[in-house]
Design a protein around this motif. Structure first.
Motif, mmCIF file in Angstrom:
data_model
loop_
_atom_site.group_PDB
_atom_site.id
_atom_site.type_symbol
_atom_site.label_atom_id
_atom_site.label_comp_id
_atom_site.label_asym_id
_atom_site.label_seq_id
_atom_site.Cartn_x
_atom_site.Cartn_y
_atom_site.Cartn_z
ATOM 1 N N ASP A 1 0.857 -1.180 0.000
ATOM 2 C CA ASP A 1 0.000 0.000 0.000
ATOM 3 C C ASP A 1 0.898 1.236 0.000
ATOM 4 O OD1 ASP A 1 -1.481 2.294 1.147
ATOM 5 O OD2 ASP A 1 -3.121 0.852 1.343
ATOM 6 N N ILE A 2 0.695 2.134 -0.949
ATOM 7 C CA ILE A 2 1.595 3.276 -1.114
ATOM 8 C C ILE A 2 1.647 4.130 0.150
ATOM 9 C CG2 ILE A 2 -0.233 4.673 -2.199
ATOM 10 C CD1 ILE A 2 1.944 5.968 -3.922
ATOM 11 N N LYS A 3 0.508 4.317 0.823
ATOM 12 C CA LYS A 3 0.490 5.122 2.035
ATOM 13 C C LYS A 3 1.070 4.365 3.226
ATOM 14 C CE LYS A 3 -3.243 7.466 2.909
ATOM 15 N NZ LYS A 3 -4.686 7.793 3.075
ATOM 16 N N ARG A 4 0.890 3.054 3.236
ATOM 17 C CA ARG A 4 1.420 2.267 4.357
ATOM 18 C C ARG A 4 2.949 2.232 4.326
ATOM 19 N NH1 ARG A 4 -1.426 -0.875 7.938
ATOM 20 N NH2 ARG A 4 -3.319 -0.434 6.758
ATOM 21 N N VAL A 5 3.538 2.204 3.143
ATOM 22 C CA VAL A 5 5.001 2.296 3.047
ATOM 23 C C VAL A 5 5.476 3.591 3.684
ATOM 24 C CG1 VAL A 5 6.966 2.458 1.479
ATOM 25 C CG2 VAL A 5 5.108 0.869 0.967
ATOM 26 N N LEU A 6 4.785 4.686 3.357
ATOM 27 C CA LEU A 6 5.165 5.985 3.906
ATOM 28 C C LEU A 6 4.907 6.045 5.413
ATOM 29 C CD1 LEU A 6 3.823 8.307 1.067
ATOM 30 C CD2 LEU A 6 6.169 7.546 1.455
ATOM 31 N N ALA A 7 3.866 5.339 5.872
ATOM 32 C CA ALA A 7 3.580 5.321 7.311
ATOM 33 C C ALA A 7 4.717 4.666 8.080
ATOM 34 C CB ALA A 7 2.267 4.587 7.568
ATOM 35 N N TYR A 8 5.178 3.519 7.608
ATOM 36 C CA TYR A 8 6.291 2.855 8.290
ATOM 37 C C TYR A 8 7.575 3.673 8.139
ATOM 38 C CZ TYR A 8 3.621 -1.212 9.604
ATOM 39 O OH TYR A 8 2.703 -2.039 10.198
ATOM 40 N N SER A 9 7.684 4.409 7.055
ATOM 41 C CA SER A 9 8.814 5.319 6.906
ATOM 42 C C SER A 9 8.793 6.380 7.998
ATOM 43 C CB SER A 9 8.762 5.979 5.523
ATOM 44 O OG SER A 9 9.669 7.045 5.449
ATOM 45 N N THR A 10 7.600 6.904 8.301
ATOM 46 C CA THR A 10 7.487 7.900 9.371
ATOM 47 C C THR A 10 7.901 7.305 10.714
ATOM 48 O OG1 THR A 10 5.708 9.066 8.235
ATOM 49 C CG2 THR A 10 5.894 9.411 10.597
ATOM 50 N N VAL A 11 7.408 6.106 11.023
ATOM 51 C CA VAL A 11 7.785 5.449 12.271
ATOM 52 C C VAL A 11 9.304 5.312 12.348
ATOM 53 C CG1 VAL A 11 7.566 3.347 13.652
ATOM 54 C CG2 VAL A 11 5.584 4.211 12.381
ATOM 55 N N SER A 12 9.920 4.931 11.228
ATOM 56 C CA SER A 12 11.369 4.754 11.188
ATOM 57 C C SER A 12 12.101 6.074 11.387
ATOM 58 C CB SER A 12 11.764 4.117 9.852
ATOM 59 O OG SER A 12 13.145 3.862 9.801
#
Length: 682
Positions: A306-317
């Motif tokens: 999911d394009i947004k979920r990739v970015l979400a985990y990027s934020t957590v990282s």
């Protein structure tokens, strides 16, 4: 002027909340944007006023009114602009204004009432975040802290007719309440120790103390505060709500991830830098949690579709990077990364929103591809954001990320530095996996769809969205130049600008100014100050050489990550599939996010549900409480059924009952007379 900063968006919320249904979209959206732009202008004016003061009094404070006055407890509703607050309010109002403008086009398909509701929530979110970063005391900060939690619940669940959105909103709310309970306990413990909840007064009392040996009362208090931060800023173990927050509209994701809620935990530690610096045990925990979260989220982001979920985990990282900096005592480096991250993460989320908008809601990157030609503005701006977050020089992410890695290495924490480097490799790899699968290659459609013919009529971002994307792209390129280190010929201006905010040597005078002296004192900064001291008082050349070497290493690592993504997803896509198949169990573990949600469900959610259903509901509620209430009602009902037989409505029955009553009464008195006469012998 300071009170106007949160007041403008709050007034925008009130107008749209109460009158939005009667307003046209252009008016309700324009009003919300105008409120944020006005807040940005007020922020610029306040910061300008602060900068006009000499360095030793660079702070402006305003007491709006006396809020709580009870015995020794005196808490004013006071707001303060110092260098740290200045950075935060400019980020919140500046990036927030751009997200509001973008939203006017992105949400245009909503009905008038839903459109107004959306912008009322968005304005309220910004208002609470501004209260959070401007408050001079823990209680004022806590108002904003809880407020952004409420707004995240409202915005994540904005499309409340979707069950997944409802569940995601509840999950965010509940998980954050866990952290907030610990945060509240930390506040109360600080009150018992210091007798005040004012940030400046606590710092002044802590400053003369030696760093706490072992895990004492201060360490417990700061650890409780940090648990609250793990909830707000989505760190282990309270990070699971953030990826699910993607159920809200994409601009909401950008606002949460880039400018508001998730940065609150990082800001809170920076605001209490003196306090945390005296608890080295807590700082070590902060650094460890940050490093592990960064690595864990990076590995999960590597396989998400999911394009947004990739970015979400990027934020957590990336938040993990910020907490790593805070744990190292490199407070300025952490805030610097927060500032640069706001630009490129907002850009990436809004770019993903433009892709989703063009593909009529499609979010699976496996169903994209070949969008570069059809979405040129979106592609080039998204690419800039990806390069920035990967840490490629000279974009913004390079300067802030490498500052954190350098401070970590200089402090002697080789393990944390190694984790940071590996995370950097993962970041570059999964971000360019996202770029290549979304924009390059052949057009793909969903299974059973029309393949390359799917989404045939693409449209790039409309003007309002495109203008915001370009503005954020420029920021992603230039924002890092405020922190060019001495090793590259700069002076790291943002570090020197922020230094007074991390010092306890300041007291508010009668004019609302805060005096600050010796802001770069080593005792108050831990590893960061040590590095500054070493650079300024000997060994500067060695430090510069070390820093340049580490920059070269991290740049090579970033380019290696991009190269790996290019090889696996452009040159040899079948190789990626082969690796995934060969690492089947590991791939499934990453795809299912280490089964943490499943573990929480089995260990916490289901036991509580069973306890609630079988004991609290069936036995306590239905059996005991309802039984007592219903039993009382049944008793009264049975008595009433007997008594109501006396009310027949028959005159003859009433006359007979009266006659019978008279006979009984007269008979009783006659019997008593006979008894008395017998006793007297009459």
């Amino acid at each position: 002027m300071i009170a106007l900063i949160p007041l403008f968006p709050f007034v925008g919320f009130l107008v749209n909340a109460f009158f939005g249904k009667r307003l046209r979209k252009s008016l309700s959206g324009g009003l919300a944007c105008a409120a944020m732009i006005a807040a940005f202008a007020a922020s610029v004016a306040a910061v300008w006023s602060m900068l006009a003061r000499p360095g030793e009094v660079r702070a402006v404070e305003q007491v709006v009114y006396t809020w709580i006055a009870s015995g020794e407890l005196d808490i004013p509703f006071a707001l303060r602009v110092d260098p740290l607050a200045a950075v935060m309010i400019l980020v919140v109002t500046g990036i927030g204004s751009l997200i509001h403008i973008y939203s006017t086009a992105y949400m245009h398909e909503e009905t008038d009432s839903e459109y107004a509701r959306y912008f009322s929530y968005l304005n309220l979110f910004a208002a609470f975040m501004l209260v959070l970063v401007l408050g001079t005391t823990f209680p004022v900060l806590f108002v904003g802290w809880e407020g952004v939690g409420l707004c995240s619940y409202l915005l994540i669940g904005f499309w409340y007719r979707k069950q997944s959105a409802i569940d995601a909103g509840k999950k965010a709310f509940v998980v954050n309440r866990i952290g907030d309970f610990a945060f509240l306990l930390g506040m109360l413990l600080l009150w018992t120790v210091f007798g005040t909840l004012d940030f400046q007064q606590i710092a002044a009392q802590v400053a003369p103390m030696p760093p706490e040996a072992g895990f004492g009362v201060l360490s417990v208090a700061t650890l409780l505060l940090f648990i609250g931060a793990t909830g707000k800023s989505a760190q282990i173990p309270l990070y699971t709500w953030l990826p699910d927050a993607m159920e809200g509209p994409t601009p909401v994701s950008a606002l949460i991830h880039a400018a508001t809620m998730v940065t609150a935990g990082v800001y809170m530690i920076g605001r209490n830098a003196e306090l945390f610096s005296h608890t080295p045990e807590t700082l070590l925990i902060v650094a460890a949690i940050g490093a592990v979260t960064a690595l864990m989220a990076g590995t999960i982001g590597l396989v998400q579709n999911d394009i947004k979920r990739v970015l979400a985990y990027s934020t957590v990282s990336q938040l993990g990077y910020m907490f790593l900096a805070m744990g190292m005592g490199a407070y300025a480096a952490g805030i610097f990364h927060l500032y640069t991250h706001a630009f490129f993460k907002a850009l990436l989320f809004l770019g993903s929103g433009a892709v989703i908008h063009a593909l009529a809601g499609e979010q699976d990157i496996r169903h994209m591809g070949g969008l570069k030609k059809g979405l040129p503005v979106t592609y080039w701006t998204f690419l800039i954001g990806a390069v920035a977050i990967a840490g490629v020089p000279p974009l913004a992410g390079f300067f802030s990320k490498d500052e954190i890695l350098f401070r970590t290495f200089a402090a002697g924490h080789w393990i944390f530095w190694s984790i940071g480097i590996v995370t950097s490799l993962l970041t570059a790899a999964y971000m360019f996996r996202l770029v290549f699968l979304t924009f390059h290659g052949e057009r793909r459609g969903p299974a059973g769809g029309h393949g390359a013919g799917t989404h045939a009529h693409l449209h790039d971002a409309p003007p309002a969205m495109a203008a915001v994307l370009v503005t954020l792209a420029v920021g992603s390129v230039l924002a890092g130049f405020v922190g060019v280190p001495a090793a590259l010929g700069g002076s790291n201006r943002i570090e020197h600008f922020l230094a007074p905010s991390f010092s306890a040597h300041g007291a508010v005078d009668d004019h609302g100014a805060a005096a600050s002296a010796d802001a770069a004192r080593a005792e108050g900064f831990g590893g960061e100050a040590g590095a500054i001291e070493a650079a300024e008082h000997g060994g500067a050349d060695d430090h510069a050489a070390l820093e340049r070497t580490l920059m070269l290493v991290s740049t090579v690592i970033a380019l290696l990550g991009i190269g790996l993504a290019y090889f696996f997803y452009m040159r040899r896509p079948q190789a990626a599939e082969a690796v995934a198949a060969r690492a089947g169990p590991l791939h499934r573990v990453l795809l299912h996010k280490y089964y943490v949600d499943e573990a929480y469900d089995a260990a916490v959610v289901q036991p509580i549900r069973r306890l609630s259903e079988r004991v609290l509901w069936r036995q306590v509620d239905a059996g005991l409480i309802d039984g007592a209430v219903n039993g009382t009602g049944d008793f009264v009902g049975a008595g009433s059924a007997v008594l109501r037989r006396l009310q027949t409505g028959s005159v003859r029955a009433y006359a007979a009952s009266i006659f019978l009553g008279v006979v009984l009464i007269i008979g009783y008195y006659l019997w008593r007379i006979v008894q008395v006469a017998a006793q007297r012998g009459v």
